[in-house]
Design a protein around this motif. Structure first.
Motif, PDB file in Angstrom:
ATOM      1  N   ILE A  38     -11.177   7.226   5.082  1.00 10.35           N
ATOM      2  CA  ILE A  38     -11.500   5.813   4.880  1.00 10.35           C
ATOM      3  C   ILE A  38     -11.874   5.112   6.187  1.00 10.35           C
ATOM      4  O   ILE A  38     -11.709   5.662   7.280  1.00 10.35           O
ATOM      5  N   THR A  39     -12.370   3.895   6.066  1.00 13.14           N
ATOM      6  CA  THR A  39     -12.716   3.095   7.243  1.00 13.14           C
ATOM      7  C   THR A  39     -11.802   1.880   7.422  1.00 13.14           C
ATOM      8  O   THR A  39     -11.746   1.306   8.503  1.00 13.14           O
ATOM      9  N   SER A  40     -11.100   1.484   6.353  1.00  7.48           N
ATOM     10  CA  SER A  40     -10.170   0.353   6.428  1.00  7.48           C
ATOM     11  C   SER A  40      -8.902   0.682   5.653  1.00  7.48           C
ATOM     12  O   SER A  40      -8.969   1.185   4.528  1.00  7.48           O
ATOM     13  N   ALA A  41      -7.747   0.395   6.265  1.00  6.81           N
ATOM     14  CA  ALA A  41      -6.456   0.703   5.647  1.00  6.81           C
ATOM     15  C   ALA A  41      -5.708  -0.581   5.313  1.00  6.81           C
ATOM     16  O   ALA A  41      -5.415  -1.385   6.201  1.00  6.81           O
ATOM     17  N   ASN A  42      -5.417  -0.772   4.017  1.00  9.18           N
ATOM     18  CA  ASN A  42      -4.619  -1.913   3.579  1.00  9.18           C
ATOM     19  C   ASN A  42      -3.153  -1.475   3.651  1.00  9.18           C
ATOM     20  O   ASN A  42      -2.680  -0.739   2.797  1.00  9.18           O
ATOM     21  N   VAL A  43      -2.452  -1.921   4.661  1.00 12.68           N
ATOM     22  CA  VAL A  43      -1.112  -1.409   4.931  1.00 12.68           C
ATOM     23  C   VAL A  43      -0.036  -2.335   4.356  1.00 12.68           C
ATOM     24  O   VAL A  43      -0.016  -3.530   4.649  1.00 12.68           O
ATOM     25  N   ALA A  44       0.850  -1.749   3.547  1.00 14.29           N
ATOM     26  CA  ALA A  44       1.964  -2.515   2.977  1.00 14.29           C
ATOM     27  C   ALA A  44       2.838  -3.065   4.099  1.00 14.29           C
ATOM     28  O   ALA A  44       3.099  -2.381   5.087  1.00 14.29           O
ATOM     29  N   CYS A  45       3.298  -4.296   3.919  1.00 10.43           N
ATOM     30  CA  CYS A  45       4.007  -5.001   4.995  1.00 10.43           C
ATOM     31  C   CYS A  45       5.498  -5.183   4.731  1.00 10.43           C
ATOM     32  O   CYS A  45       6.131  -6.050   5.339  1.00 10.43           O
ATOM     33  N   GLY A  46       6.059  -4.397   3.817  1.00 16.90           N
ATOM     34  CA  GLY A  46       7.499  -4.446   3.602  1.00 16.90           C
ATOM     35  C   GLY A  46       7.965  -5.259   2.419  1.00 16.90           C
ATOM     36  O   GLY A  46       9.148  -5.213   2.069  1.00 16.90           O
ATOM     37  N   PHE A  47       7.067  -6.006   1.769  1.00 13.49           N
ATOM     38  CA  PHE A  47       7.497  -6.852   0.653  1.00 13.49           C
ATOM     39  C   PHE A  47       7.380  -6.148  -0.694  1.00 13.49           C
ATOM     40  O   PHE A  47       8.230  -6.326  -1.554  1.00 13.49           O
ATOM     41  N   HIS A  48       6.323  -5.377  -0.908  1.00 12.08           N
ATOM     42  CA  HIS A  48       6.224  -4.598  -2.157  1.00 12.08           C
ATOM     43  C   HIS A  48       6.494  -3.125  -1.895  1.00 12.08           C
ATOM     44  O   HIS A  48       6.828  -2.370  -2.812  1.00 12.08           O
ATOM     45  N   ARG A  87       7.529 -10.916  -2.693  1.00 10.50           N
ATOM     46  CA  ARG A  87       8.743 -10.219  -2.273  1.00 10.50           C
ATOM     47  C   ARG A  87       9.312  -9.509  -3.512  1.00 10.50           C
ATOM     48  O   ARG A  87      10.141 -10.046  -4.249  1.00 10.50           O
ATOM     49  N   ASP A  88       8.866  -8.274  -3.752  1.00 12.39           N
ATOM     50  CA  ASP A  88       9.174  -7.593  -5.012  1.00 12.39           C
ATOM     51  C   ASP A  88       9.172  -6.072  -4.845  1.00 12.39           C
ATOM     52  O   ASP A  88       8.334  -5.380  -5.408  1.00 12.39           O
ATOM     53  N   LEU A  89      10.137  -5.556  -4.088  1.00  7.25           N
ATOM     54  CA  LEU A  89      10.231  -4.115  -3.899  1.00  7.25           C
ATOM     55  C   LEU A  89      10.507  -3.397  -5.217  1.00  7.25           C
ATOM     56  O   LEU A  89       9.932  -2.346  -5.492  1.00  7.25           O
ATOM     57  N   ALA A  90      11.383  -3.963  -6.034  1.00  8.45           N
ATOM     58  CA  ALA A  90      11.759  -3.300  -7.288  1.00  8.45           C
ATOM     59  C   ALA A  90      10.569  -3.157  -8.232  1.00  8.45           C
ATOM     60  O   ALA A  90      10.449  -2.176  -8.959  1.00  8.45           O
ATOM     61  N   GLY A  91       9.680  -4.124  -8.220  1.00  8.12           N
ATOM     62  CA  GLY A  91       8.532  -4.098  -9.124  1.00  8.12           C
ATOM     63  C   GLY A  91       7.249  -3.662  -8.454  1.00  8.12           C
ATOM     64  O   GLY A  91       6.177  -3.769  -9.050  1.00  8.12           O
ATOM     65  N   PHE A  92       7.340  -3.171  -7.215  1.00  2.00           N
ATOM     66  CA  PHE A  92       6.180  -2.719  -6.460  1.00  2.00           C
ATOM     67  C   PHE A  92       5.119  -3.822  -6.363  1.00  2.00           C
ATOM     68  O   PHE A  92       3.934  -3.554  -6.277  1.00  2.00           O
ATOM     69  N   GLY A  93       5.570  -5.067  -6.390  1.00  2.00           N
ATOM     70  CA  GLY A  93       4.639  -6.183  -6.238  1.00  2.00           C
ATOM     71  C   GLY A  93       3.699  -6.377  -7.407  1.00  2.00           C
ATOM     72  O   GLY A  93       2.687  -7.067  -7.289  1.00  2.00           O
ATOM     73  N   ARG A  94       4.033  -5.794  -8.541  1.00  2.00           N
ATOM     74  CA  ARG A  94       3.140  -5.877  -9.703  1.00  2.00           C
ATOM     75  C   ARG A  94       3.636  -6.857 -10.763  1.00  2.00           C
ATOM     76  O   ARG A  94       3.176  -6.832 -11.900  1.00  2.00           O
ATOM     77  N   ARG A  95       4.565  -7.733 -10.377  1.00  2.00           N
ATOM     78  CA  ARG A  95       5.064  -8.759 -11.293  1.00  2.00           C
ATOM     79  C   ARG A  95       4.751 -10.134 -10.714  1.00  2.00           C
ATOM     80  O   ARG A  95       5.033 -10.393  -9.544  1.00  2.00           O
ATOM     81  N   PHE A  96       4.176 -11.004 -11.538  1.00  2.00           N
ATOM     82  CA  PHE A  96       3.868 -12.355 -11.073  1.00  2.00           C
ATOM     83  C   PHE A  96       5.154 -13.109 -10.763  1.00  2.00           C
ATOM     84  O   PHE A  96       6.128 -13.054 -11.521  1.00  2.00           O
TER      85      PHE A  96
END
Length: 243
Positions: free
Chosen positions: A26-36, A64-73
């Motif tokens: 890849i050319t760009s990396a979207n890096v998780a920052c600790g919240f999901h 801020r949703d580690l349990a839901g992998f950031g996939r919950r509104f």
């Protein structure tokens, strides 16, 4: 065309995806920052490997949703959400700078990404958080409130398309809870990449959507992600970072 992927999405002893292999493609990396997802050691390691490979580092900010992998509104207060976006960018930038690089852009993750398509207050909150840190490009869905607010704030809005996700006729992503949300066949993913070069996407019902995306995403946690990314890179011919 830029080729991006979501990386650093393990946490502690839990690993997800092959970050090292993808960073060679890849050319760009979207890096998780600790919240999901992600943690300090994972963030720093990904930044070091990205810097060695000449891959641009983007902050993939989330609820801020580690349990839901950031996939919950989450109906976060806009001021609080802006502060959390600022916090996440700053944390990743520290890791990037330790590797001799820096955060080059910002992209929301998961439910926050989808919410900022139509949710004006949350879209503005994300932009406010970015703006408080630095005038960075913002990666998002074409036609979204996020990109509109970014442009109004003087930030560079960057349109993104997904090679491995299904689209609705309205141009939004099919929710992961519904059929056809994820594309896992390499041939289909490559075909979508070819169509993107022509400025087109095909929705799940066959509707042809026009797009002028500058960046194409292949998710790091999609089954076969590395093979997909390599095939897409070959199909695109030339890939280069947008930031």
């Amino acid at each position: 065309m830029d080729l991006n992927s979501d990386l650093g999405e393990g946490f502690g002893i839990w690993k997800l995806g092959d970050d090292t292999a993808l960073l060679g493609v890849i050319t760009s990396a979207n890096v998780a920052c600790g919240f999901h997802a992600g943690d300090p050691s994972t963030m720093r390691k990904v930044c070091e490997e990205a810097a060695k490979n000449g891959v641009k580092i983007g902050a993939q900010v989330s609820y801020r949703d580690l349990a839901g992998f950031g996939r919950r509104f989450i109906d976060v207060d806009p001021t609080e959400l802006a502060d959390e976006v600022l916090y996440q960018i700053g944390a990743l930038d520290a890791c990037a700078r330790a590797a001799g690089a820096e955060v080059a852009y910002v992209k929301p993750h998961g439910a926050l990404y989808n919410a900022t398509v139509h949710h004006e207050k949350q879209a503005k909150a994300v932009v406010d958080g970015v703006k408080a840190f630095k005038d960075l490009p913002v990666l998002g869905l074409p036609g979204s409130q996020l990109l509109e607010k970014a442009a109004l704030a003087g930030l560079r809005p960057v349109q993104e398309a997904f090679a491995d996700r299904g689209y609705t006729p309205e141009g939004t992503l099919v929710p992961r809870s519904q059929p056809n949300a994820l594309v896992t066949d390499t041939a289909q993913i490559v075909e979508r990449a070819h169509r993107l070069l022509q400025g087109e996407l095909v929705a799940v019902d066959g509707t042809v959507l026009k797009t002028s995306a500058e960046s194409l995403c292949v998710h790091g946690d999609t089954p076969g992600a590395v093979a997909h990314a390599r095939a897409v890179k070959e199909a695109l011919g030339t890939v280069r970072p947008f930031a």
